[in-house]
Scaffold this active site. Structure first.
Site, PDB file in Angstrom:
ATOM      1  N   GLU A  96       0.355  -0.503   0.138  1.00 41.87           N
ATOM      2  CA  GLU A  96       0.067   0.081  -0.039  1.00 41.87           C
ATOM      3  C   GLU A  96       0.955   1.297  -0.077  1.00 41.87           C
ATOM      4  OE1 GLU A  96      -2.149   1.004  -0.643  1.00 41.87           O
ATOM      5  OE2 GLU A  96      -3.786   1.601   0.447  1.00 41.87           O
ATOM      6  N   ASP A  97       0.311   1.929  -0.596  1.00 39.30           N
ATOM      7  CA  ASP A  97       1.010   3.490  -0.452  1.00 39.30           C
ATOM      8  C   ASP A  97       1.338   4.686   1.014  1.00 39.30           C
ATOM      9  OD1 ASP A  97      -1.703   4.078  -0.555  1.00 39.30           O
ATOM     10  OD2 ASP A  97      -1.550   5.734  -2.184  1.00 39.30           O
ATOM     11  N   ASP A 100      -3.495   5.094   6.733  1.00 39.04           N
ATOM     12  CA  ASP A 100      -4.344   6.006   7.348  1.00 39.04           C
ATOM     13  C   ASP A 100      -5.124   5.245   8.522  1.00 39.04           C
ATOM     14  OD1 ASP A 100      -4.740   9.048   7.061  1.00 39.04           O
ATOM     15  OD2 ASP A 100      -6.396   8.342   5.785  1.00 39.04           O
ATOM     16  N   LYS A 128       0.677   6.982   8.954  1.00 39.78           N
ATOM     17  CA  LYS A 128       0.190   8.650   9.552  1.00 39.78           C
ATOM     18  C   LYS A 128      -0.320   7.491  10.668  1.00 39.78           C
ATOM     19  CE  LYS A 128      -2.384  10.866   5.641  1.00 39.78           C
ATOM     20  NZ  LYS A 128      -3.264  11.629   5.200  1.00 39.78           N
ATOM     21  N   PHE A 149      -1.959  15.971   4.401  1.00 40.81           N
ATOM     22  CA  PHE A 149      -2.320  15.042   2.990  1.00 40.81           C
ATOM     23  C   PHE A 149      -1.747  15.106   2.118  1.00 40.81           C
ATOM     24  CE2 PHE A 149      -4.240  14.519  -0.791  1.00 40.81           C
ATOM     25  CZ  PHE A 149      -5.220  13.113   0.018  1.00 40.81           C
ATOM     26  N   ARG A 162       0.038  11.829  -8.775  1.00 42.30           N
ATOM     27  CA  ARG A 162       0.775  10.448  -8.889  1.00 42.30           C
ATOM     28  C   ARG A 162       1.818  10.169  -9.100  1.00 42.30           C
ATOM     29  NH1 ARG A 162      -3.530   6.334  -6.860  1.00 42.30           N
ATOM     30  NH2 ARG A 162      -6.067   7.627  -8.266  1.00 42.30           N
TER      31      ARG A 162
HETATM   32  P1  IMP Z   1      -7.642   4.532   4.687  1.00 41.69           P
HETATM   33  O1  IMP Z   1      -7.977   3.156   4.465  1.00 41.69           O
HETATM   34  O2  IMP Z   1      -7.530   5.701   5.542  1.00 41.69           O
HETATM   35  O3  IMP Z   1      -5.779   3.847   5.625  1.00 41.69           O
HETATM   36  O4  IMP Z   1      -6.086   4.656   3.367  1.00 41.69           O
HETATM   37  C1  IMP Z   1      -6.314   4.376   2.450  1.00 41.69           C
HETATM   38  C2  IMP Z   1      -6.031   5.248   1.682  1.00 41.69           C
HETATM   39  O5  IMP Z   1      -6.638   6.453   1.986  1.00 41.69           O
HETATM   40  C3  IMP Z   1      -5.124   4.939   0.599  1.00 41.69           C
HETATM   41  O6  IMP Z   1      -4.319   3.726   0.221  1.00 41.69           O
HETATM   42  C4  IMP Z   1      -4.749   6.029  -0.081  1.00 41.69           C
HETATM   43  O7  IMP Z   1      -5.387   5.985  -1.141  1.00 41.69           O
HETATM   44  C5  IMP Z   1      -5.753   6.916   0.379  1.00 41.69           C
HETATM   45  N1  IMP Z   1      -4.899   8.377   1.366  1.00 41.69           N
HETATM   46  C6  IMP Z   1      -5.157   8.358   2.827  1.00 41.69           C
HETATM   47  N2  IMP Z   1      -4.325   9.554   3.055  1.00 41.69           N
HETATM   48  C7  IMP Z   1      -3.701  10.150   1.615  1.00 41.69           C
HETATM   49  C8  IMP Z   1      -2.823  11.113   1.298  1.00 41.69           C
HETATM   50  O8  IMP Z   1      -2.505  11.855   2.717  1.00 41.69           O
HETATM   51  N3  IMP Z   1      -2.966  11.455   0.303  1.00 41.69           N
HETATM   52  C9  IMP Z   1      -3.403  10.958  -1.041  1.00 41.69           C
HETATM   53  N4  IMP Z   1      -4.349   9.179  -0.520  1.00 41.69           N
HETATM   54  C10 IMP Z   1      -4.003   9.550   1.073  1.00 41.69           C
HETATM   55 MG    MG Z   2      -5.970   6.846  -3.679  1.00 37.45          MG
END
Ligand code: IMP
Ligand code: MG
Length: 177
Positions: A96-97, A100, A128, A149, A162
């Site tokens: 995963e990138d 969050d 994060k 962000f 990207r």
């Molecule tokens: P989570 O489900 O909240 O952990 O979110 C994960 C997904 O949210 C990641 O795969 C990203 O695509 C997106 N995401 C979360 N934070 C950021 C950010 O700061 N920039 C861009 N995409 C984010």
């Molecule tokens: Mg995304």
């Protein structure tokens, strides 16, 4: 108008990816791994990480719905594309990138575990930590970052940025002009 502030440059990113690749190579010595990239944000990280992993490796991809055009997670994860092959008995690494709230990876972890893999690890380039809503832990983390962000190195805002080679904080101008 968006303003970008560099958080990690190309050199810092490359060094970290090399370290993660070496760590994974050691951890799975003599074994095969399947890297599952979460589309689309992980693609650039996966491409670099895969080349830093000196093991027998295959790729697969999975897609889930994300933020849409907003910066906030909708709270609901929807599967858009499942993996192409069975993960049964495999050493799976979900790539995963960014981690969050943890909602996406919690969902994906359960989905992969249903395949009965031999092992399941998570590699997230950014983490994060302060935003977590689900107690999900990544085994391989590039950098822990504050609640900002970020875009670039695969990460988008409304599908843009990207292709930036750096990871940047996206600072938007105030709405009122
Ligand atoms: P989570 O489900 O909240 O952990 O979110 C994960 C997904 O949210 C990641 O795969 C990203 O695509 C997106 N995401 C979360 N934070 C950021 C950010 O700061 N920039 C861009 N995409 C984010
Ligand atoms: Mg995304």
């Amino acid at each position: 108008m968006d303003r970008l502030k560099v958080l990690f440059n190309q050199q810092q990113i490359a060094k970290k990816v090399a370290e993660l690749g070496a760590q994974i190579t050691r951890d799975f010595e003599g074994e095969s791994v399947v890297l599952i990239g979460v589309l689309k944000g992980s693609t650039i990280f996966l491409a670099d990480l895969a080349r830093a992993i000196k093991l027998d490796a295959t790729f697969d991809f999975i897609a889930v719905s994300s933020y849409g055009n907003s910066r906030e997670q909708s709270g609901e994860v929807k599967l858009l594309k499942d993996v192409d092959h069975s993960m049964q008995g495999k050493n799976v690494i979900l790539v995963e990138d960014i981690l969050d709230t943890g909602l996406t990876l919690t969902y994906l972890k359960n989905l992969v575990l249903a395949h009965q893999p031999r092992s399941l690890k998570i590699a997230a380039f950014l983490d994060k930590v302060s935003r977590r809503k689900q107690p999900v832990h990544a085994d391989y983390v590039g950098f822990e970052i504050p609640d900002e962000f970020v875009v670039g190195y695969g990460l988008d805002f409304a599908e843009r940025y990207r292709n930036l080679p750096e990871i940047c904080i996206l600072e938007s101008e105030p709405e009122s002009k």
